[in-house]
Every structure is written in C-alpha cells, then in structure tokens.
Design an enzyme around this catalytic site. Structure first.
Site, PDB file in Angstrom:
ATOM      1  N   LYS A   2       2.714  -1.406  -1.538  1.00 25.93           N
ATOM      2  CA  LYS A   2       2.705  -1.354  -3.010  1.00 25.93           C
ATOM      3  C   LYS A   2       3.449  -2.556  -3.590  1.00 25.93           C
ATOM      4  O   LYS A   2       3.079  -3.080  -4.638  1.00 25.93           O
ATOM      5  CB  LYS A   2       3.328  -0.043  -3.506  1.00 25.93           C
ATOM      6  CG  LYS A   2       2.521   1.201  -3.151  1.00 25.93           C
ATOM      7  CD  LYS A   2       1.149   1.177  -3.799  1.00 25.93           C
ATOM      8  CE  LYS A   2       0.395   2.490  -3.644  1.00 25.93           C
ATOM      9  NZ  LYS A   2      -0.958   2.449  -4.182  1.00 25.93           N
TER      10      LYS A   2
ATOM     11  N   ALA B 220       6.057  -1.214   1.188  1.00 24.39           N
ATOM     12  CA  ALA B 220       5.735  -2.635   1.377  1.00 24.39           C
ATOM     13  C   ALA B 220       4.330  -2.946   0.868  1.00 24.39           C
ATOM     14  O   ALA B 220       4.093  -4.002   0.262  1.00 24.39           O
ATOM     15  CB  ALA B 220       5.871  -3.009   2.848  1.00 24.39           C
TER      16      ALA B 220
ATOM     17  N   TYR C 214       4.247   2.180   3.176  1.00 20.53           N
ATOM     18  CA  TYR C 214       3.700   2.470   1.836  1.00 20.53           C
ATOM     19  C   TYR C 214       4.395   1.596   0.787  1.00 20.53           C
ATOM     20  O   TYR C 214       3.739   0.949  -0.035  1.00 20.53           O
ATOM     21  CB  TYR C 214       3.893   3.956   1.525  1.00 20.53           C
ATOM     22  CG  TYR C 214       3.289   4.398   0.211  1.00 20.53           C
ATOM     23  CD1 TYR C 214       1.903   4.444   0.040  1.00 20.53           C
ATOM     24  CD2 TYR C 214       4.094   4.790  -0.860  1.00 20.53           C
ATOM     25  CE1 TYR C 214       1.347   4.859  -1.163  1.00 20.53           C
ATOM     26  CE2 TYR C 214       3.543   5.203  -2.067  1.00 20.53           C
ATOM     27  CZ  TYR C 214       2.166   5.244  -2.212  1.00 20.53           C
ATOM     28  OH  TYR C 214       1.616   5.648  -3.406  1.00 20.53           O
TER      29      TYR C 214
ATOM     30  N   SER D 157       2.993   2.383  -7.324  1.00 22.07           N
ATOM     31  CA  SER D 157       3.826   3.592  -7.211  1.00 22.07           C
ATOM     32  C   SER D 157       5.274   3.203  -7.478  1.00 22.07           C
ATOM     33  O   SER D 157       5.632   2.021  -7.362  1.00 22.07           O
ATOM     34  CB  SER D 157       3.687   4.123  -5.777  1.00 22.07           C
ATOM     35  OG  SER D 157       4.803   4.877  -5.396  1.00 22.07           O
TER      36      SER D 157
END
Ligand SMILES: NC(=O)c1ccc[n+]([C@@H]2O[C@H](COP(=O)([O-])OP(=O)(O)OC[C@H]3O[C@@H](n4cnc5c(N)ncnc54)[C@H](OP(=O)(O)O)[C@@H]3O)[C@@H](O)[C@H]2O)c1
Length: 269
Positions: A157, A155, A153, A140
């Site tokens: 990704k 971290a 989220y 993302s």
C-alpha cells in the site's frame, strides 16, 4: 458533478468495497465496467445493477496479469470509445510476522496489490489523457505506516503512494487526476479471504459486531474525491489522527503501536 456519460472501470468489483463503488457510480449516472475473476459473481452484480436501470457490463479476468489488464482496457475502448475513470480497487491482505512468512506471501501480495493496479493504469493512460480523467488507488491506513503482522500488505500500500505521486507529476500537463484513498477498517463480506503465513487462503472473521466503516461510506468518499479531484482522501477520524501523527510525531506513533503489539498479534492470528 454528475457522472452521466462518464465511463468508469472498477477493478475487483464483484463484492465488497469495489462493488459499493460500482453501485454508487452507476446510481450517479456513470456507465460502469465491473471486474473480478469469477464470472458467476460478476453476473450476479451485473443483474443486480441492471435491475436498477444501470448501464453496466463486466469483464472477467485477473488484472495482475499484464495481458488481461490490457484486454480489460481494449474491451472498454472497443465498447465505449473512452475511459473517464479507473478505480484501482483490487487488493488482498495477509497476516503474520515477517520472520514467519513463506517467501511467496510477499510475492502474492505485491502481484495483486501493486501489479494489479499498475497494469490497468499503464494501458488506460492514453485514453485518460484525452478525457482528462481520473485514476483512483484504493489504499489503506496500513499505507501510512508499516503495521506489525501486515508487513507485505503495508509495503504494497505504501508503494501506491510513490506510484501515485510519480504519475500525478508526470501527467500534470495532461490534467490527469490521481487520487489516493486511505481506507480505514471496513465491513467485509462473509467469504472474504486473507493470505496466511504459509501462503494459504484464510477466511477472515466477520466484523459484524465491530465499529467499522460501511462499504457505502468508502464509496461516498471515493465519489467525493472524484468530484473534488483531490490528491488524497483519508477515511475516519482515526485515519486523520494517524496520518498527521505519523507526519509530525512518528516516535509517539511507534510507542502507541508497541503498547498495542499484543492486540495486533492476536488479531493477526
Ligand atoms: N475491507 C477493509 O477493511 C479494507 C481496509 C482498507 C483497505 N481496503 C482495500 O480495499 C480494497 C477492497 O477490499 P475488500 O475488503 O472489498 O476486498 P474483497 O471483499 O476481498 O474483494 C476483492 C474484490 O477484488 C476481486 N479480485 C481480487 N483479486 C483480483 C484480481 N487479481 N483481478 C481481478 N479481481 C480481483 C475479488 O473478486 P474475485 O476473488 O472473484 O476475483 C473481489 O471482487 C482492497 O484494495 C483492500 O486492500 C480494505
């Protein structure tokens, strides 16, 4: 490049981006193994694809569970004898400032977003070496720079970037392709959930009137990445600007994000 005779697993493909990738791969000739935790949802997608003469089957199970991930790979090998493509798509997001998060939020996000991608990869590598195949990680724009209200989220990704870099280098003699896809904000299904501050499931607002990418656009970028065997693909103009600004002008990015902090926080509620 045709995908005919290619065996492709797409994790988390009973809806959303994973489903769009599975549909496009099968339209381009691949045999696709669908995955998700809900058999009914999988049956619906499987029937939809079979109605278009696609070669498809499904494996129901939680790929963040090591044994289940191993069984997904064994199921595929027993049925088709090889794996050419593994699309690690499963993922869940979260909302809330880190200081307000229940500790299990980080655990839930990392279990799905990191272990849910590491376990299938681990068990698929021996077959992917033989086919000189591809591993795709769906990341993302939050994997480019940590974003406010999305600490766990972002971290998770970001972790995929170092994991992808490590295995790409380790597997160079086996000619494995490892592609990391930085996906921008995309249309979502009505039932899509995120994890709230206390670890509870929260249904996201639809993005019907927002300018977002379609799941088909994301799927097209994934197929393009597979064809060109690129290391990374960055989706959307904003994503490309974000990627290079973070690389060359990180303090300017900090300032832009700080100026938009209220917007991040209101969207995170
Ligand atoms: N949508 C966006 O704006 C956006 C932006 C950037 C990146 N991404 C990334 O794109 C990917 C897909 O996002 P999406 O919006 O399409 O999500 P989604 O609509 O919530 O779909 C997630 C899919 O994964 C399955 N799933 C979830 N956890 C699983 C697990 N542990 N084991 C097996 N299947 C599991 C779900 O089915 P069940 O619940 O039935 O298992 C569903 O099929 C994620 O990695 C996400 O981080 C999305």
């Amino acid at each position: 490049m045709s995908f005919s005779k290619k065996i492709a697993i797409v994790t988390g493909s009973s809806q959303g981006i994973g489903k769009a990738i599975a549909v496009l791969l099968s339209q381009n000739g691949a045999t696709v193994i669908l995955n998700g935790r809900n058999q009914e949802k999988l049956n619906t997608v499987e029937e939809e694809l079979k109605a278009n003469n696609s070669d498809v089957c499904s494996f129901c199970g939680d790929v963040s569970d090591e044994k289940v991930a191993e069984n997904l790979i064994l199921f595929t090998l027993q049925k088709f004898g090889k794996i050419d493509i593994l699309v690690n798509n499963v993922g869940v997001s979260m909302r809330g400032d880190f200081a307000d998060l229940a500790p299990n939020v980080f655990k839930k996000v990392f279990t799905t977003n990191v272990m849910g991608k590491i376990f299938p990869t681990k068990f698929a590598i021996p077959s992917l070496r033989k086919t000189k195949g591809s591993i795709i990680f769906i990341s993302s724009l939050a994997g480019i720079r940590g974003l406010p209200t999305l600490s766990a989220y972002s971290a998770s990704k970001m972790a995929l970037k170092s994991f992808a870099d490590s295995i790409r280098t380790e597997e160079v003699s086996h000619k494995l392709h490892v592609g990391l896809i930085y996906v921008a904000i995309t249309e979502i299904e009505e039932n899509k959930t995120t994890i709230g501050e206390n670890g509870q499931e929260v249904i996201l607002n639809t993005r019907a009137n927002k300018k977002v990418q379609t799941t088909k656009q994301v799927a097209e970028a994934v197929l393009q990445n597979l064809k060109t065997r690129k290391n990374i693909s960055i989706l959307s103009g904003l994503g490309i600007v974000n990627y290079y600004m973070q690389k060359f002008f990180p303090r300017l990015v900090d300032k832009i994000i700080l100026a938009n902090l209220a917007k991040f926080k209101s969207e995170g509620k």
